[in-house]
Design a protein around this motif. Structure first.
Motif, PDB file in Angstrom:
ATOM      1  N   UNK A  85      26.973 -40.272  19.832  1.00  0.00           N
ATOM      2  CA  UNK A  85      28.370 -40.610  19.589  1.00  0.00           C
ATOM      3  C   UNK A  85      29.227 -39.376  19.419  1.00  0.00           C
ATOM      4  N   UNK A  86      28.708 -38.335  18.769  1.00  0.00           N
ATOM      5  CA  UNK A  86      29.455 -37.092  18.600  1.00  0.00           C
ATOM      6  C   UNK A  86      29.720 -36.456  19.964  1.00  0.00           C
ATOM      7  N   UNK A  87      28.740 -36.512  20.830  1.00  0.00           N
ATOM      8  CA  UNK A  87      28.917 -35.954  22.183  1.00  0.00           C
ATOM      9  C   UNK A  87      30.031 -36.668  22.917  1.00  0.00           C
ATOM     10  N   UNK A  88      30.199 -37.914  22.626  1.00  0.00           N
ATOM     11  CA  UNK A  88      31.267 -38.690  23.286  1.00  0.00           C
ATOM     12  C   UNK A  88      32.602 -38.534  22.577  1.00  0.00           C
ATOM     13  N   UNK A  89      32.596 -37.761  21.501  1.00  0.00           N
ATOM     14  CA  UNK A  89      33.857 -37.526  20.801  1.00  0.00           C
ATOM     15  C   UNK A  89      34.073 -38.434  19.606  1.00  0.00           C
ATOM     16  N   UNK A  90      33.061 -39.187  19.214  1.00  0.00           N
ATOM     17  CA  UNK A  90      33.186 -40.106  18.078  1.00  0.00           C
ATOM     18  C   UNK A  90      32.824 -39.380  16.787  1.00  0.00           C
ATOM     19  N   UNK A  91      33.629 -39.577  15.774  1.00  0.00           N
ATOM     20  CA  UNK A  91      33.342 -39.011  14.459  1.00  0.00           C
ATOM     21  C   UNK A  91      32.811 -40.120  13.548  1.00  0.00           C
TER      22      UNK A  91
END
Length: 900
Positions: free
Chosen positions: A166-172
């Motif tokens: 999720x972080x790789x996709x820009x999700x925090x």
């Protein structure tokens, strides 16, 4: 390694954004640039001046000098100044960046959150002090390690991988509750927030994870969860309980055999159960919320109750006000009321009213529970009729027993009396004395047996009274053996009677004990055709002055089967129907013996097998007689003076016997053979004491007593003692009612006769009046026991057991008379003056009788009833209380353990 350091450097540079240039920086740069420009300009100008006074510089090989224009020099100076400014700005930015990094690093290090910086691959790049404390790794140990392998439990790797994706996709991820692993292998609850870190060009270069220890929070939440679960469970259980209670209450109301009716504070019906519908013929739907209870109350009855309460000084409104006034006085209130059903039929009911209140005392209305008394009153009438019949039969039986007792005891009186007189002859030969003594003792035992057999009420009630006198156990055993020995000799049986280690003199009832032993020994001889009969009295224990004896009678007779033993001690019961035909007997002996033994606080038991003989035994505790006891009980009774005594009896033998006993004791005796003769003799001379036979020909002793009492004051104080075999309780009361002062049973015992004379002549009999009981206010509810045992024991101190039995019988008669003349279902308010007066008088007489017998509750109810029978008093409450007390007293009075 260089790649890691480069990544770390880039991560740290990206972790700290470039500082924004302050607004004043442009001014400083402009000033700096102007300064440089001035310097350059001055340099150019100086060059120019110098060029005028110096030779022209000629580059080598050109042969002439180079003349540099001033503007070129200026441009070169500006360029140099720009380069200087650029270098100075870069140096300043670098210093500002380092300062920001140091400031941010201090914040990170001092944070209460564990902050971990990671590369895109998950390598730990930074590790603050809180992380060291939370996970147990130092920064040197953690940095460079894979964060997942370092901190994430195996079962949460998938969750970690999803977060990284999720972080790789820009999700925090913010404040995600999970678990992390410490250096020691334990798990810790943490709240994780993960944010992506990007370079200036937007590229993802890493991630920053902040973690907080939430162990206490998780524990608190778990406790809250458990509390919520427990609360929900309790709510569910309570709800289920309430549902069950509601279901039960609904079932009770719907299936109750009695009417349940509730009203609100205004009297409107709010509950009307099916039993009420059946009783009154109304539908609940037609009454609830629409009608009041006055619909089925008798208005005349309400008005009469209201008038009665007003006469007592109460303020009472009509109709519903009557019920409210009664509840104000007594809550709950129980009384007999008349309901009128839908068809106009009158229904007697026992109605109990009580107020309905909330827990905080708010009045909700009134609850009424009504029981239809129609069938009960019908059964009571039938029961009264049956009881009257039974009482008539009982009275006939009592008369029969009294007459039979008189006929049997009269010749027996002669046997015992003359045997006693013969024994006083000092010239009797030893054998003759022994034989006469056997006659006397056997006759005395027969008298005791007749007493138990004929006194039917005493046998039925187990009312055996024991005496406490010196008991010579060896003599008792020898006496029993001497009586039984002829019968044993006739059958060729060996008779053994012995005492083993027993004290010679005990305190007990020798007559009763001899009765038991003779019964057991007679049975043993009767049912034994060969072998032996053995009486053994042995001491099996002693504590101080108290010994425990085991008394057994064993035989080698026919034996008794275990099945037949079950009913062996019941009245009129024998082991086999053929026994009565073969051996005779009524089957009452063992029952009487058992009751005597029970009166000694023991139990008669048996060990037997068919064909192997039987052993009857019991264990009893007796005090050892002291010398003072022996002297006191065995001392001859002497009167302080010679008394003039009249003996009235229509049987010559009885007259002569009494005269002989009394004259030998030093008294002067006159004889009368009829009641009329006795009246004439009393009128012509004075006597200190009169012995009066009750059952005589033309005029019985009671009528003669009444006429003597009627001669005048002088004759009212002459003690008159009844001589009779009729010692049933009801007869004793009749004697007292006729003016007889006491009674002496037949056969006459010389010691008892002389003791009676001594008591009356020496004034040892104290007439103790009944202590008046405290008055009871109307409407009060005295808290008295049904029967006070202490009062009964006090009565025994100055009244004989026969007297107490007579009192009990009189109380029974009084209870029966009250129930017959004033049954509980009648409307007491409708009693006329004569009936109220009679009821009050009966209650007055019953107060003393019930109080002496210990029936305190009944005595209090009678006093209340007596007061309520006065004019202008409310009688229903006292009437109901009286019958309630009668209901409580009657079973106790009829109980075997309570009858004396």
């Amino acid at each position: 390694m260089n790649d890691f350091k480069d990544a770390k450097r880039k991560f740290e540079g990206a972790l700290i954004p470039a500082p924004r240039r302050p607004a004043r920086r442009g001014g400083r740069a402009l000033i700096r640039l102007v300064g440089v420009a001035v310097i350059v300009s001055l340099s150019v100008m100086a060059g120019r001046i110098a060029s005028q006074y110096t030779r022209t510089w000629e580059p080598p090989g050109l042969g002439h000098g180079l003349d540099v224009p001033w503007w070129i020099s200026l441009a070169v100076g500006l360029s140099i100044a720009g380069l200087i400014e650029l270098q100075l700005s870069r140096y300043e930015r670098r210093n500002a960046h380092k300062l920001k990094q140091a400031h941010l690093a201090a914040i990170v290090e001092g944070s209460s959150y564990a902050i971990v910086g990671q590369s895109i691959g998950g390598t730990v790049l930074s590790w603050n002090k809180t992380a060291e404390r939370l996970f147990g790794y130092t920064a040197e140990q953690a940095i460079g390690q894979n964060a997942t392998e370092l901190m994430v439990p195996d079962d949460l790797r998938d969750e970690e991988q999803q977060m990284l994706s999720g972080i790789s996709d820009g999700t925090a991820f913010a404040y995600l509750w999970t678990k992390r692993k410490r250096a020691n292998g334990t798990l810790v609850d943490v709240a994780v927030s993960i944010s992506p870190i990007r370079a200036d060009d937007g590229r993802l270069i890493g991630m920053a994870a902040s973690m907080r220890d939430i162990t206490d929070l998780v524990q608190a939440e778990r406790e809250v969860h458990d509390l919520n679960a427990a609360l929900e469970r309790q709510v569910a259980e309570r709800t289920c309980q309430l549902e069950k209670t509601l279901t039960l209450q609904t079932a009770i109301l719907e299936r109750a055999a009695y009417a349940v009716i509730a009203t609100d504070v205004s009297g409107t019906i709010t509950l009307f159960n099916p039993a009420a519908e059946r009783m009154l013929g109304y539908k609940a739907s037609d009454l609830i919320g629409r009608a009041t209870a006055m619909l089925f109350h008798d208005p005349d009855e309400l008005a009469a109750r209201a008038d009665a309460m007003r006469k007592e000084g109460a303020t009472v409104n009509t109709n519903l006000g009557v019920l409210q006034a009664r509840l104000a006085r007594n809550d709950p209130d129980t009384a007999v009321w008349t309901y009128i059903d839908a068809l106009g039929n009158r229904i007697p009911t026992r109605l109990t009213l009580s107020r309905l209140r909330t827990r905080d005392g708010v009045n909700l209305g009134v609850l009424g529970i009504a029981v239809d008394l129609t069938e009960q009153l019908k059964y009571e009438d039938e029961l009264k009729a049956a009881r009257a019949t039974a009482e008539q039969a009982s009275a006939a039986k009592a008369d029969f027993l009294a007459n039979m007792s008189h006929e049997i005891r009269t010749p027996l009186n002669g046997i015992i009396g003359y045997a006693d007189l013969v024994l006083e002859d000092e010239t009797l030969a030893p054998d003759t004395r022994r034989q006469v003594m056997r006659i006397f003792e056997a006759s005395d035992s027969l008298r005791v047996i007749i007493d138990d057999i004929l006194d039917f009420s005493k046998i039925e009630a187990c009312g055996v009274t024991l005496e406490s006198k010196p008991l010579y156990i060896n003599e008792l055993i020898a006496n029993c053996a001497s009586i039984i020995e002829p019968k044993a000799d006739e059958k060729g049986l060996k008779l053994i009677a012995t005492a083993r280690a027993t004290p010679p003199v005990l305190i007990g009832d020798a007559v009763r004990l001899r009765q038991v032993l003779l019964n057991l020994m007679n049975n043993a001889v009767k049912f034994t055709s060969a072998g032996s009969v053995e009486l053994i009295v042995s001491c099996i224990g002693r504590v101080d002055h108290l010994v425990r004896l085991r008394i057994s009678v064993a035989d080698t007779g026919i034996g008794i089967s275990p099945e037949a033993q079950k009913g062996l001690f019941k009245r009129f019961s024998q082991a086999d129907e053929t026994i009565s035909r073969k051996f005779g007997g009524t089957g009452l002996g063992l029952a009487i013996s058992q009751r005597i033994v029970q009166a000694m606080h023991s139990e008669l038991k048996i060990e037997s097998q068919p064909g192997a003989g039987s052993t009857f035994y019991f264990e009893v505790e007796m005090p050892v007689a002291e010398r003072l006891d022996i002297e006191r009980h065995d001392a001859q009774v002497h009167c302080s003076r010679s008394a003039k005594i009249l003996v009235v009896d229509d049987v010559e033998m009885n007259r002569d016997l009494c005269k002989t006993m009394l004259t030998r004791a030093g008294h002067l005796v006159d004889l009368a053979d009829s009641g009329a003769t006795a009246i004439a003799m009393v009128a012509s001379r004075s006597y200190d004491l009169i012995f009066m036979d009750v059952q005589m020909g033309e005029m019985d002793g009671l009528e003669a007593t009444r006429r003597i009492r009627a001669l005048g004051c002088v004759y009212r104080d002459v003690p008159i003692i009844a001589l009779t075999a009729n010692v049933l309780p009801e007869q004793v009361e009749r004697y007292k009612a006729a003016g007889v002062d006491g009674h002496l049973g037949k056969p006459i015992n010389r010691a008892e006769l002389l003791a009676c004379v001594a008591r009356w002549i020496d004034g040892d009999i104290a007439h103790v009046p009944s202590e008046p009981l405290a008055p009871i206010e109307l409407g009060s509810e005295p808290d008295h026991p049904v029967r006070d045992k202490a009062a009964l024991e006090d009565l025994r101190m100055f009244a004989s057991e026969h007297d107490i039995a007579g009192f009990s019988e009189q109380l029974r008669d009084t209870i029966a008379r009250i129930r017959t003349q004033w049954p509980h279902h009648i409307d007491a308010m409708k009693l006329d003056h004569e009936a109220r007066t009679a009821l009050g008088a009966t209650a007055h007489k019953t107060v003393s009788l019930a109080g002496q017998l210990g029936f305190k509750q009944l005595a209090a109810a009678c006093r209340r009833m007596e007061a309520a029978c006065a004019p202008h008093k409310d009688i229903p409450d006292a009437f109901a209380a009286l019958h309630a007390a009668l209901d409580n007293a009657e079973p106790v009075l009829d109980a075997p353990s309570e009858v004396v």
